[in-house]
Design a protein around this motif. Structure first.
Motif, short mmCIF file in Angstrom:
data_model
loop_
_atom_site.label_atom_id
_atom_site.label_comp_id
_atom_site.label_asym_id
_atom_site.label_seq_id
_atom_site.Cartn_x
_atom_site.Cartn_y
_atom_site.Cartn_z
N ASP A 106 0.95 -1.30 0.10
CA ASP A 106 0.00 -0.06 -0.03
C ASP A 106 1.03 1.16 0.01
O ASP A 106 0.56 2.20 -0.63
N GLY A 107 2.00 1.07 0.67
CA GLY A 107 2.94 2.22 0.89
C GLY A 107 3.62 2.57 -0.56
O GLY A 107 3.45 3.79 -0.99
N LEU A 108 3.92 1.45 -1.19
CA LEU A 108 4.57 1.76 -2.65
C LEU A 108 3.46 2.42 -3.62
O LEU A 108 3.71 3.06 -4.46
N LEU A 109 2.28 1.96 -3.62
CA LEU A 109 1.42 2.39 -4.57
C LEU A 109 0.99 3.69 -4.09
O LEU A 109 0.87 4.25 -5.11
N TYR A 110 0.88 4.11 -3.06
CA TYR A 110 0.75 5.54 -2.48
C TYR A 110 1.96 6.24 -3.31
O TYR A 110 1.42 7.59 -3.65
N SER A 119 17.06 9.16 -5.81
CA SER A 119 16.07 9.69 -5.25
C SER A 119 14.77 8.69 -5.42
O SER A 119 14.04 8.56 -4.25
N PHE A 120 14.55 8.14 -6.38
CA PHE A 120 13.21 7.37 -6.60
C PHE A 120 13.56 6.08 -5.81
O PHE A 120 12.45 5.73 -5.18
N TYR A 121 14.78 5.50 -5.76
CA TYR A 121 14.98 4.16 -4.98
C TYR A 121 14.83 4.49 -3.57
O TYR A 121 14.21 3.66 -2.88
N SER A 122 15.28 5.55 -3.23
CA SER A 122 15.26 5.64 -1.57
C SER A 122 13.69 6.01 -1.16
O SER A 122 13.16 5.45 -0.10
N GLY A 123 12.91 6.54 -2.08
CA GLY A 123 11.62 6.71 -2.03
C GLY A 123 10.87 5.27 -1.81
O GLY A 123 9.91 5.17 -0.95
N LEU A 124 10.95 4.23 -2.67
CA LEU A 124 10.53 2.95 -2.41
C LEU A 124 10.93 2.50 -1.11
O LEU A 124 10.27 1.76 -0.33
N VAL A 125 12.20 2.84 -0.48
CA VAL A 125 12.59 2.21 0.82
C VAL A 125 11.57 2.88 1.73
O VAL A 125 11.13 2.20 2.71
#
Length: 649
Positions: A310-314, A375-381
């Motif tokens: 759910d976090g990743l989808l958001y 930037s994008f990868y750290s957002g996934l984490v």
């Protein structure tokens, strides 16, 4: 060859880059490579390989026949006495380490989900490609071609020498508070070595009646507006001790534990910098690569948690309607320019230690791609853990998501506190923050050290202060000022510096740098420099961006930023909202202006210091490369007197 062609390049080359094979009178001419966009040459001009008098090259002791200069400079390059990177990979990791900083972890993910999720990547990508990337490449070329720091590099156009001083001051001001984040991280690493993480529950003496453990508590959320999690109270009341300060004008004494952590931080920075790029080039092999290993481990662990999907989808779900909001584009521009680091002078300083023919074009593209990917990868984490927190607290993700120090020192510690082996995951995360911070901390201080040492060497000759001692002066003075952030009200100072030290002033530095190079120094000269150094002429895309697009992006960002700062009062949203007094805002603007004023101040100084007999001649000398001054005084001819110089593209 036309006189215009001679004026265009005469004296621009800082020194001949190879052993002379002919006398100055017989300087060979090299025809420019065809313009990739037009299929022909630019103006049909020829470019001299070296238009300055050749110096006698110094052979490398023990080197093969025909080798000149130190081994780091490469064969056939004259030794100009400047040290170089041990390996080209040292340089690449250094600029990656500076570009990829804490903002990639604590700011980009929050901006992405707040401004349209995956749709935010469109303005981010466009502004990177047409705004920040060209300026990044420009800085690398300037530093590598001239082999000078951010101040002395403006021998190419003395009128803009203040741009270098502005960049150095901004980098110095940022060190006063940025390195404090590393000290906080060291404190959290130390606190992680405990049987139970101290921010796990509300059962400690420092907890208040407003503390609520939303992750482990089985009780419903209390109907209290100012609820705080255990990690929030630990950070605010134990680490920062903000409850003992009433605001910006009541800072209280420094906290010994944080001062010690700050001292450790600055000792590490000094040991990384005191030998120049030879020492920092080794450190970055650890600090620039370790975050990716740790991010991957944290992502794998986070993906296994309930609520992670759910976090990743958001995080990535696109909201196309947000693209019509100008604020989304403004925040993308601010994030891109500050993340890439154009205008700081750091990339220019690092590039000045490169071999002359190092492929900085490749390094520029790689670094920009790595920066965007990180930037994008750290957002996934981050959003895997935010999804987990929302799942545990039975609330929506927007209620737990935040940015800045609150994300990495409050939200994330709370998330890992409930995991098996929480001490290990907590330690890993804060070690990653330390690595990210050290790279950027080293870059900022290197800009100050390189810029001022090159200026001192230019002013007083080679009998200047030793680098080890000068590094100690810069690092030590930065540490002494940073102690104010370790006071009980230090967070108010931290937030104040974050707003005024490197906001508008940094963008102004980048703007005037772009204008100075593309308009005053001239794209004709600059393209010839690139062709001489890298063997190709920059394409139309680069030239249009340098001359029009990038400066326009920065100017618009400055106008919007000024409007936002002047319209509202400075506030800090901590345990309780705090509005800064008017005098604090006034002093903040003085700090901002102190670096920006270097630009007009040195414009005046530059004109006054020239040897011309009239104001017009002095002005012409100030906007002409120093190597061409003698010719201008003798003939009165200067490229800037030709309309082609200003209109060339």
């Amino acid at each position: 060859m036309s006189n215009e062609g001679e004026r265009r390049i005469a004296g621009v080359l800082p020194l001949p880059r190879g052993p002379p094979t002919s006398t100055p009178e017989s300087t060979p001419l090299v025809k420019p490579a065809p313009d990739a966009d037009t299929g022909g040459t630019s103006g049909g001009e020829s470019v001299p390989v070296a238009a300055v008098a050749p110096r006698t090259p110094t052979a490398v002791s023990g080197g093969p026949a025909g080798s000149y200069g130190p081994p780091g400079l490469g064969p056939g390059v004259v030794d100009d006495g400047r040290e170089s990177w041990g390996k080209s990979m040292d340089f690449l990791l250094s600029i990656i380490g500076f570009a990829v900083d804490l903002a990639n972890v604590w700011r980009f993910p929050f901006l992405c989900y707040r401004n349209g999720g995956g749709a935010f990547l469109l303005p981010y990508f466009l502004i990177t490609v047409f705004g920040a990337l060209p300026l990044f490449f420009m800085e690398l070329v300037l530093g590598q071609y001239n082999r000078q720091g951010p101040i002395t590099v403006w021998k190419i156009c003395p009128f803009f020498r203040g741009v270098g001083y502005c960049a150095v001051l901004v980098a110095y001001f940022v060190s006063f508070y940025y390195n404090v984040i590393i000290a906080w991280s060291i404190h959290f690493v130390y606190a992680s070595f405990s049987y139970e993480l101290p921010w796990t529950s509300c059962n400690h003496t420092w907890n208040t009646e407003n503390c609520w453990d939303g992750i482990t508590s089985q009780e419903p959320r209390p109907n209290i507006s100012n609820l705080m999690s255990p990690s929030e109270e630990y950070f605010n009341y134990v680490v920062l001790q903000m409850d003992k300060s009433d605001g910006f004008d009541d800072l209280g004494p420094p906290q010994p534990s944080l001062v010690v952590c700050g001292l450790i931080t600055y000792i590490i920075l000094y040991l990384s910098l005191f030998k120049g790029v030879k020492s920092s080039g080794k450190v970055v092999w650890v600090t620039a690569t370790m975050p990716y290993v740790i991010l991957t481990l944290l992502l794998i662990r986070g993906a296994l948690l309930p609520g992670a999907a759910d976090g990743l989808l958001y995080y990535i779900k696109p909201s196309i309607s947000e693209l019509s909001n100008p604020q989304v584009w403004y925040e993308a521009a601010v994030q891109v320019f500050f993340s890439v680091g154009a205008g700081f002078g750091v990339h220019l300083s690092y590039a000045s230690y490169n071999q002359f023919n190092n492929n900085c074009y490749r390094d520029c593209l790689i670094t920009s791609l790595v920066n965007a990917f990180t930037s994008f990868y750290s957002g996934l984490v981050i959003f895997t853990y935010l999804g987990y927190m929302a799942f545990k607290q039975k609330t929506q993700i927007r209620n737990v998501a935040t940015d800045g120090p609150g994300l990495v020192f409050q939200v994330y510690p709370e998330a890992v506190a409930t995991l098996p082996g929480s001490q290990f995951w907590s330690c890993l995360f804060f070690l990653m923050l330390i690595a990210l911070g050290l790279d950027s901390g080293m870059g900022g201080l290197e800009c100050v050290i390189t810029g001022l040492m090159d200026e001192l060497k230019r002013t007083f000759g080679r009998t200047t202060i030793r680098r080890e001692l000068f590094t100690a002066l810069v690092v030590g003075s930065s540490f002494l000022v940073s102690i104010i952030n370790f006071c009980q009200g230090g967070m108010y100072v931290f937030h104040w510096l974050d707003n005024y030290a490197a906001g508008i002033s940094l963008l102004c530095s980048a703007l005037f740098e772009a204008v100075a190079v593309s308009w005053f120094y001239g794209l004709r000269r600059f393209s010839a420099d690139i062709q001489h150094m890298l063997g190709f002429r920059p394409r139309l895309y680069w030239r249009v961006c340098w001359k029009f697009v990038s400066p326009l992006f920065i100017l618009i960002t400055i106008i919007i930023g000024l409007h936002g700062q002047l319209r509202g009062k400075l506030e800090y949203h901590g345990p309780s909202p705090y509005k800064y007094p008017g005098w604090a805002e006034a002093v903040g603007w003085l700090v901002t202006c102190s670096s920006m004023l270097m630009i007009p101040l040195w414009m005046v100084i530059s004109v006054c210091r020239q040897k011309g007999s009239s104001f017009k001649q002095k002005l012409l000398l100030s906007i002409t490369p120093e190597e061409e001054h003698q010719k201008l005084l003798q003939t009165g001819e200067a490229p800037c007197l030709d309309w082609g110089h200003w209109l060339h593209l």
